[in-house]
Enzyme design. Structure first.
Site, PDB file in Angstrom:
ATOM      1  N   ASP A 233       0.832  -1.268   0.113  1.00 46.44           N
ATOM      2  CA  ASP A 233       0.012   0.154  -0.025  1.00 46.44           C
ATOM      3  C   ASP A 233       0.887   1.129   0.116  1.00 46.44           C
ATOM      4  OD1 ASP A 233       1.017  -0.563   2.616  1.00 46.44           O
ATOM      5  OD2 ASP A 233      -0.968  -0.953   3.280  1.00 46.44           O
TER       6      ASP A 233
ATOM      7  N   HIS B 218      -7.746  -3.964   9.916  1.00 47.35           N
ATOM      8  CA  HIS B 218      -7.322  -3.866   8.485  1.00 47.35           C
ATOM      9  C   HIS B 218      -6.166  -4.846   8.233  1.00 47.35           C
ATOM     10  CE1 HIS B 218      -4.889  -0.215   9.598  1.00 47.35           C
ATOM     11  NE2 HIS B 218      -3.898  -1.234   9.355  1.00 47.35           N
TER      12      HIS B 218
ATOM     13  N   ASP C 168      -7.809  -2.010  13.947  1.00 43.96           N
ATOM     14  CA  ASP C 168      -9.164  -2.013  13.763  1.00 43.96           C
ATOM     15  C   ASP C 168      -9.423  -3.272  12.712  1.00 43.96           C
ATOM     16  OD1 ASP C 168      -7.997  -1.029  11.197  1.00 43.96           O
ATOM     17  OD2 ASP C 168      -9.311   0.493  10.989  1.00 43.96           O
TER      18      ASP C 168
ATOM     19  N   GLU D 159      -9.653  -1.229   5.212  1.00 45.04           N
ATOM     20  CA  GLU D 159     -10.419  -0.838   6.348  1.00 45.04           C
ATOM     21  C   GLU D 159     -11.761  -1.310   6.348  1.00 45.04           C
ATOM     22  OE1 GLU D 159      -8.745   0.589   8.396  1.00 45.04           O
ATOM     23  OE2 GLU D 159      -7.786   2.418   7.908  1.00 45.04           O
TER      24      GLU D 159
END
Ligand code: F6R
Length: 260
Positions: free
Chosen positions: A66, A137, A135, A142
């Site tokens: 990413d 990811h 979270d 996400e």
């Protein structure tokens, strides 16, 4: 999915073993590399083995997961630069053989399609290293990400921006809102996925990944559908695993012929 509860140092060695075996099988193996704090020990261990003459990545190729959108080329916080500094600089891989998504492209949609094409042309990823966000990811997929998603632009959650502010001198306003990330569908095509998780902040995400229901709410849970995932975690990250004792027994009694 195999869960190995160990120390961060041992996890780095085990992940490096997986990469070394892939290189032994095929010197031109394709590696998937992650940024963030979690994989740094793996890169240090790979660097040590290369310096000691035990391993060479000279013919290997690599793809990053990413990239932030909007950081200028060469910005030390850009993931392309982090991979250059933390991975490429420590080993003997050809710098040109390491690609990252282009978060500065004028046409981001075309750049995402191009990245997918390059991964496919390389023959796909043999070993993909992953961290996990608090979270849930993986890469920057996400919560709410399509489980079939491909490389695309995503918006970072407030949680992720806060978690990553430490790389921006704790200046939350400086953390980009957008990123380009391999999709969950892209990551799922890697042949072997090695996910590392350290620290209490990852405990809930790791519990969901290993033992929760598969759901876009916790994107990493898609890995339950992958046939070859190795989770390497420390005791703190494992602290919410309901079947932790079973994972420990399984690894302690692993048949000697069976590698990770
Ligand atoms: C980085 C990436 C992210 C990180 C995750 C954990 O390329 O894709 O998913 O792996 O945010 O980051 P750290 O390791 O810094 O806790």
């Amino acid at each position: 999915m195999e869960v190995v509860i160990t120390t961060a140092g041992r996890a780095a060695q085990l992940a490096a073993d997986v990469i070394a075996r892939a290189i032994t099988r095929n010197a031109r193996a394709v590696l998937g590399v992650a940024t963030g704090s979690t994989p740094l020990g793996v890169y240090t261990e790979l660097g040590r083995r290369v310096s000691a003459g035990e391993l060479s990545l000279r013919e290997a190729r690599a793809f990053a997961l990413d990239e932030y959108v909007g950081l200028p080329a060469g910005d030390p916080r850009s993931y392309r630069q982090v991979i250059a500094d933390e991975f490429v600089a420590q080993v003997d891989i050809e710098p040109d053989a390491v690609l990252a998504p282009d978060g500065a492209a004028h046409d981001l949609v075309a750049a995402c399609a191009d990245y997918e094409r390059r991964i496919a042309e390389a023959g796909g990823v043999d070993v993909q290293l992953l961290g996990i966000g608090s979270d849930g990811h993986i890469a920057f997929n996400e919560p709410g990400s399509s489980l079939a998603s491909r490389t695309r632009v995503k918006t970072l959650t407030d949680q992720t921006r806060r978690d990553n502010a430490r790389f921006f001198d704790d200046d939350l306003a400086a953390v980009p809102w957008h990123c380009v990330t391999q999709g969950l569908g892209t990551i799922m095509e890697a042949r072997h996925i090695v996910l590392l998780a350290f620290g209490e902040a990852k405990a809930e995400a790791l519990h969901q990944l290993v033992e929760g229901a598969v759901s876009a709410r916790w994107p990493a849970t898609v890995l339950q559908h992958h046939p070859h995932v190795t989770v390497l975690c420390d005791e703190a990250a494992a602290s919410r695993l309901e079947l932790a004792d079973y994972y420990r027994e399984t690894f302690a009694n692993k048949p000697v012929w069976q590698s990770l």
